[in-house]
Structures are given as structure tokens and as C-alpha cells.
Design an enzyme around this catalytic site. Structure first.
Site: not given
Ligand code: GRF
Length: 224
Positions: A13, A66, A108, A110, A137, A146
Site C-alpha cells: 500500500g 472469478r 493501473n 505497472h 507506467s 497491461d
Molecule cells: C508497485 O510496484 C506497483 O507498480 C505494482 O505493485 C506494487 C504495489 O506496491 N503494480 P504498493 O502496494 O503500492 O506498495
């Protein structure tokens, strides 16, 4: 009241915390209306609790499939009427029906320079590929994983001796800045998704923006 965010996360988080810090500092004109997760024990839910934020965490194993899990979690998301849904380390694939329901309202973060290294383990993938640069990104969520159009990226050099963890640690603060800048641009109306395409300052975006060292987004020189 203001520009409303729903944040989805499965992990520690730190990106949620970065958004909350920016809001508290007056640097991001938005509010987090809810935090949503597939992992009740994750760090993001703990942060939501500490901040007294509305939060909903639903375990996939408590649902038939799901689609049922996704429908339940996203009806909780819809209930807060978000202007923008921010996936910040939400590690489940979102069903096509949900992606379509929230078209143009879901982004998102990524951890790679898309279109390179989709999916998981992107830091190891960048090292294995011998990449000289790595990064993160922010992109629109579309049904294919993605694969949505990229709003902005941040780049960092890959250094000799880097491990996946070292790379992730060096990238993390830059990811935070990227996410805050992108959410800020959307909240301020500078960036918007229209029919699955990004507009920036009223013009179609021809290439991803890049994050400058000062935390501002800029057009690539060729497109400025
Ligand atoms: C980040 O590296 C983000 O790019 C990826 O998951 C991670 C999340 O980190 N999708 P956090 O939970 O916000 O610390």
C-alpha cells in the site's frame, strides 16, 4: 465533494500512502472515498484502517468464481461513485465486464516501461533481458492485461550489480511520484480518457508523457 478516488490494492500500500500524503499536503486535489482489496490482511487495508477510510476486502475463495468475486468487489467500488478507479498493485485480473463497466475511469500502475514486461516479476524480467533502463507506467485499464494506452512513464537506469529487489527499491519512490502526478493531472482535468484514448491539455496524446525529476509531467520532445 471534489474529485473522488477508489483505490484497489493487494500489497503493502505504499502507493496508496503516497496518494494520501499528497492529498494531506494539499498537492493533490482529490479524496480517497474507499480502499478495496482481495486481501483483508494486506498493508493497504491496514493503511485504510489507520486513516479511518472506508474499506472493503473480499477474499476470492469466499466466492464461486472469478466473476462473482469481481462483481461483488466492484459493486462496492461503484457504491462510492468514484470519478477515478486507481489500481495500485491490485494483483488480480479484472473481468472484461467490469473493465467495460468502468471504461475511461480506471487506471493501473505497472512497474515496467510498457509495452516491455507485462505481467508479474517485471524487475527480474528487465534484468534478464539486459535492459539498460527500467521504469513504471500508468495506463488505462483495458480487457487485455497491461495493454491499455499509457498516460505517463518514469525511467530509471539499470545499474551494474542490480538485483530485482534493488531495482524495485530504487523505482518505488519514482512510482509514487508518477502515480501522484498522473492522478493529479486527471483530477485537474489536464489528462482525460475519451473512448480509450488519452487526451492531454485538450489534444490527443501521441506518446506517453514522462515524469521529470521535479515531479511534473512533460510531453516527449518530439510531440511537444
Ligand atoms: C508497485 O510496484 C506497483 O507498480 C505494482 O505493485 C506494487 C504495489 O506496491 N503494480 P504498493 O502496494 O503500492 O506498495
Amino acid at each position: 465533494m471534489g474529485f473522488t478516488l477508489a483505490v484497489l490494492a493487494s500489497g503493502r500500500g505504499s502507493n496508496l500512502q503516497a496518494l494520501l500524503d499528497a492529498i494531506a499536503a494539499g498537492a493533490l486535489p482529490a479524496r480517497v472515498a474507499g480502499v478495496f482489496s482481495d486481501k483483508p490482511a494486506c498493508g493497504a487495508i491496514a493503511i485504510a484502517r489507520e486513516h479511518g477510510l472506508h474499506h472493503v476486502a473480499l477474499r476470492p475463495r469466499d466466492f464461486a468464481d472469478r466473476a462473482a468475486h469481481d462483481a461483488a468487489l466492484f459493486s462496492a467500488v461503484a457504491a462510492v461513485q468514484p470519478d477515478l478507479i486507481v489500481c495500485a498493485g491490485y494483483l488480480r485480473i479484472i473481468t472484461e465486464a467490469t473493465v467495460k463497466r468502468f471504461e475511461d475511469r480506471m487506471i493501473n500502475l505497472h512497474p515496467s516501461l510498457l509495452p516491455r514486461h507485462k505481467g508479474l516479476d517485471t524487475h527480474a524480467a528487465a534484468l534478464a533481458a539486459g535492459d539498460l533502463e527500467h521504469g513504471a507506467s500508468v495506463h488505462a485499464v483495458v480487457p487485455a492485461l497491461d495493454a491499455g494506452p499509457v498516460l505517463a512513464q518514469v525511467r530509471i537506469p539499470v545499474l551494474a550489480g542490480d538485483t530485482p529487489d534493488a531495482l524495485a527499491d530504487r523505482l518505488r519512490p519514482r512510482e509514487h511520484a508518477l502515480l501522484v502526478a498522473c492522478v493529479g493531472a486527471i483530477a485537474r482535468g489536464r489528462a482525460a480518457l475519451r473512448g480509450g484514448r488519452w487526451q492531454f491539455d485538450g489534444r490527443a496524446l501521441a506518446a506517453p508523457l514522462s515524469l521529470r525529476a521535479d515531479g511534473q509531467l512533460q510531453l516527449e520532445a518530439a510531440h511537444a
